[in-house]
Write a protein that holds these residues in place. Structure first.
Motif, PDB file in Angstrom:
ATOM      1  N   UNK A 204       4.872 -11.154 -20.354  1.00  0.00           N
ATOM      2  CA  UNK A 204       4.590  -9.718 -19.602  1.00  0.00           C
ATOM      3  C   UNK A 204       3.348  -9.871 -18.657  1.00  0.00           C
ATOM      4  N   UNK A 205       2.325 -10.808 -18.905  1.00  0.00           N
ATOM      5  CA  UNK A 205       1.339 -11.112 -17.848  1.00  0.00           C
ATOM      6  C   UNK A 205       2.148 -11.642 -16.293  1.00  0.00           C
ATOM      7  N   UNK A 206       2.983 -12.717 -16.695  1.00  0.00           N
ATOM      8  CA  UNK A 206       3.755 -13.354 -15.501  1.00  0.00           C
ATOM      9  C   UNK A 206       4.289 -12.299 -14.917  1.00  0.00           C
ATOM     10  N   UNK A 207       5.015 -11.392 -15.467  1.00  0.00           N
ATOM     11  CA  UNK A 207       5.924 -10.205 -14.501  1.00  0.00           C
ATOM     12  C   UNK A 207       5.000  -9.173 -13.898  1.00  0.00           C
ATOM     13  N   UNK A 208       3.723  -8.875 -14.837  1.00  0.00           N
ATOM     14  CA  UNK A 208       2.655  -8.040 -14.056  1.00  0.00           C
ATOM     15  C   UNK A 208       2.148  -8.873 -12.803  1.00  0.00           C
ATOM     16  N   UNK A 209       1.972 -10.026 -12.934  1.00  0.00           N
ATOM     17  CA  UNK A 209       1.594 -10.761 -11.579  1.00  0.00           C
ATOM     18  C   UNK A 209       2.809 -10.736 -10.525  1.00  0.00           C
ATOM     19  N   UNK A 210       3.845 -10.707 -10.969  1.00  0.00           N
ATOM     20  CA  UNK A 210       5.150 -10.786  -9.981  1.00  0.00           C
ATOM     21  C   UNK A 210       5.143  -9.356  -9.362  1.00  0.00           C
ATOM     22  N   UNK A 211       5.003  -8.485 -10.094  1.00  0.00           N
ATOM     23  CA  UNK A 211       5.068  -6.885  -9.660  1.00  0.00           C
ATOM     24  C   UNK A 211       3.952  -6.188  -9.377  1.00  0.00           C
ATOM     25  N   UNK A 212       2.816  -6.940  -9.042  1.00  0.00           N
ATOM     26  CA  UNK A 212       1.527  -6.259  -8.670  1.00  0.00           C
ATOM     27  C   UNK A 212       1.714  -5.950  -7.336  1.00  0.00           C
ATOM     28  N   UNK A 213       2.131  -6.825  -6.260  1.00  0.00           N
ATOM     29  CA  UNK A 213       2.360  -6.334  -4.869  1.00  0.00           C
ATOM     30  C   UNK A 213       3.335  -5.233  -4.772  1.00  0.00           C
ATOM     31  N   UNK A 214       4.673  -5.236  -5.405  1.00  0.00           N
ATOM     32  CA  UNK A 214       5.446  -4.338  -4.886  1.00  0.00           C
ATOM     33  C   UNK A 214       4.896  -2.832  -5.916  1.00  0.00           C
ATOM     34  N   UNK A 215       3.955  -3.008  -6.744  1.00  0.00           N
ATOM     35  CA  UNK A 215       3.384  -1.757  -7.222  1.00  0.00           C
ATOM     36  C   UNK A 215       2.410  -1.201  -6.274  1.00  0.00           C
ATOM     37  N   UNK A 216       1.819  -2.246  -5.546  1.00  0.00           N
ATOM     38  CA  UNK A 216       0.823  -1.686  -4.567  1.00  0.00           C
ATOM     39  C   UNK A 216       1.693  -0.902  -3.593  1.00  0.00           C
ATOM     40  N   UNK A 217       2.831  -1.663  -2.999  1.00  0.00           N
ATOM     41  CA  UNK A 217       3.495  -0.996  -1.875  1.00  0.00           C
ATOM     42  C   UNK A 217       4.244   0.389  -2.461  1.00  0.00           C
ATOM     43  N   UNK A 218       4.474   0.326  -3.713  1.00  0.00           N
ATOM     44  CA  UNK A 218       5.060   1.528  -4.072  1.00  0.00           C
ATOM     45  C   UNK A 218       4.099   2.883  -4.073  1.00  0.00           C
ATOM     46  N   UNK A 219       2.885   2.572  -4.351  1.00  0.00           N
ATOM     47  CA  UNK A 219       1.630   3.458  -4.356  1.00  0.00           C
ATOM     48  C   UNK A 219       1.274   3.730  -2.960  1.00  0.00           C
ATOM     49  N   UNK A 220       1.594   2.729  -1.867  1.00  0.00           N
ATOM     50  CA  UNK A 220       1.189   3.105  -0.742  1.00  0.00           C
ATOM     51  C   UNK A 220       2.610   4.049   0.019  1.00  0.00           C
ATOM     52  N   UNK A 221       3.663   3.961  -0.629  1.00  0.00           N
ATOM     53  CA  UNK A 221       4.811   4.621  -0.009  1.00  0.00           C
ATOM     54  C   UNK A 221       4.640   6.115  -0.439  1.00  0.00           C
ATOM     55  N   UNK A 222       4.087   6.260  -1.559  1.00  0.00           N
ATOM     56  CA  UNK A 222       3.995   7.532  -2.162  1.00  0.00           C
ATOM     57  C   UNK A 222       2.758   8.456  -1.300  1.00  0.00           C
ATOM     58  N   UNK A 223       1.614   7.496  -0.936  1.00  0.00           N
ATOM     59  CA  UNK A 223       0.614   8.312  -0.407  1.00  0.00           C
ATOM     60  C   UNK A 223       0.689   8.450   0.899  1.00  0.00           C
ATOM     61  N   UNK A 224       1.346   7.632   1.759  1.00  0.00           N
ATOM     62  CA  UNK A 224       1.328   7.696   3.103  1.00  0.00           C
ATOM     63  C   UNK A 224       2.895   8.390   3.649  1.00  0.00           C
ATOM     64  N   UNK A 225       2.847   8.846   4.988  1.00  0.00           N
ATOM     65  CA  UNK A 225       3.786   9.454   5.342  1.00  0.00           C
ATOM     66  C   UNK A 225       4.972   8.496   5.771  1.00  0.00           C
ATOM     67  N   UNK A 226       6.142   8.416   5.832  1.00  0.00           N
ATOM     68  CA  UNK A 226       7.347   7.622   6.257  1.00  0.00           C
ATOM     69  C   UNK A 226       7.450   7.567   7.597  1.00  0.00           C
TER      70      UNK A 226
END
Length: 257
Positions: free
Chosen positions: A84-106
């Motif tokens: 789970x920790x290794x998967x979290x490390x892998x998914x941290x950057x995509x999760x940040x991008x997903x949050x930015x995609x929701x917050x910022x205009x396309x």
């Protein structure tokens, strides 16, 4: 007294860890191959997308392992936690991008002058540096969306003649790590100066095309920028960030004179 055999480790626990390691390895391959191997950007993104999918599967397997351990009391919690920790490390950057995609205009570009955005150079030097790519013309819809995305972006006015402003702009671009690919110096009060540059993203080194326009005035120079991404429809705020960074840098340089 007969002892019962211990409960076996749920198969999902080691599978989670293996999937996470495979995803991390594939992510590293996609970044390295795109940055240094010269593979097309879309191929690099496909590899990264596959790595993210492996990370999501690793999380799912870890959850299934925890459920089995909770129900049966089997060992293997440590293995599942590592997965789970290794998967979290892998998914941290995509999760940040997903949050930015929701917050910022396309949007995939930004400018300080949506009504009259600077044009990109079509000189041989600029086309060679961009490998023949020229960003598309700024349409009215793009102007409205860009204005919404960069409401704080304004033309930069410095109290320097155009020739000195040109030198400061080139220095600011260089200080930011941009690759200057073409310049046109302002010749006289009516002439417009121009600097074209490339900025690259931190991880994949995706190129963003930047053009800087310098318009001489009486005792001052107005500077407008346009920054456009080549990859995808969403720049995650990168182009507006380029303009803000340039504005801070050139104002610092101008105030230091």
């Amino acid at each position: 007294m007969r002892r019962l055999p211990p409960e076996p480790i749920p198969v999902y626990a080691p599978v989670s860890r293996r999937l996470a390691w495979a995803g991390i390895g594939l992510a590293a391959l996609s970044i390295g191959a795109t940055r240094f191997g010269g593979i097309p950007f879309n191929n690099g993104l496909f590899l990264m997308g596959t790595a993210i999918l492996l990370g999501v599967l690793a999380v799912a397997c870890a959850v299934l392992a925890f459920a089995s351990i909770w129900r049966t009391g089997a060992p293997g919690a440590g293995i599942a936690i590592r997965g789970l920790l290794l998967a979290g490390l892998l998914l941290a950057w995509p999760a940040w991008l997903a949050a930015a995609a929701i917050r910022l205009p396309v949007v995939n570009e930004a400018t300080t002058d949506p009504a009259d955005p600077p044009s990109f150079s079509r000189s041989r030097a600029a086309l060679d540096a961009r490998q023949g790519h020229v960003p598309p013309e700024f349409e009215r819809r793009d102007a409205d969306e860009s204005a919404d995305a960069g409401a704080d972006l304004r033309p930069i006015v410095i109290e320097q003649p155009a020739e000195e402003a040109m030198l400061l702009a080139q220095r600011a671009a260089t200080n930011l790590g941009w690759q200057v690919i073409d310049t046109a110096s302002p010749l006289g009060r009516a002439s417009v100066g121009r600097i074209d540059a490339l900025a690259r993203s931190l991880i994949f080194r995706f190129p963003d095309d930047i053009t800087i326009r310098l318009r001489p005035g009486i005792g001052e120079t107005r500077i407008d920028l346009r920054s456009a991404s080549r990859v995808g429809r969403h720049d995650f705020g990168a182009n507006a960030r380029h303009i803000r960074d340039f504005a801070r840098e050139i104002e610092t340089l101008a105030n230091a004179r």
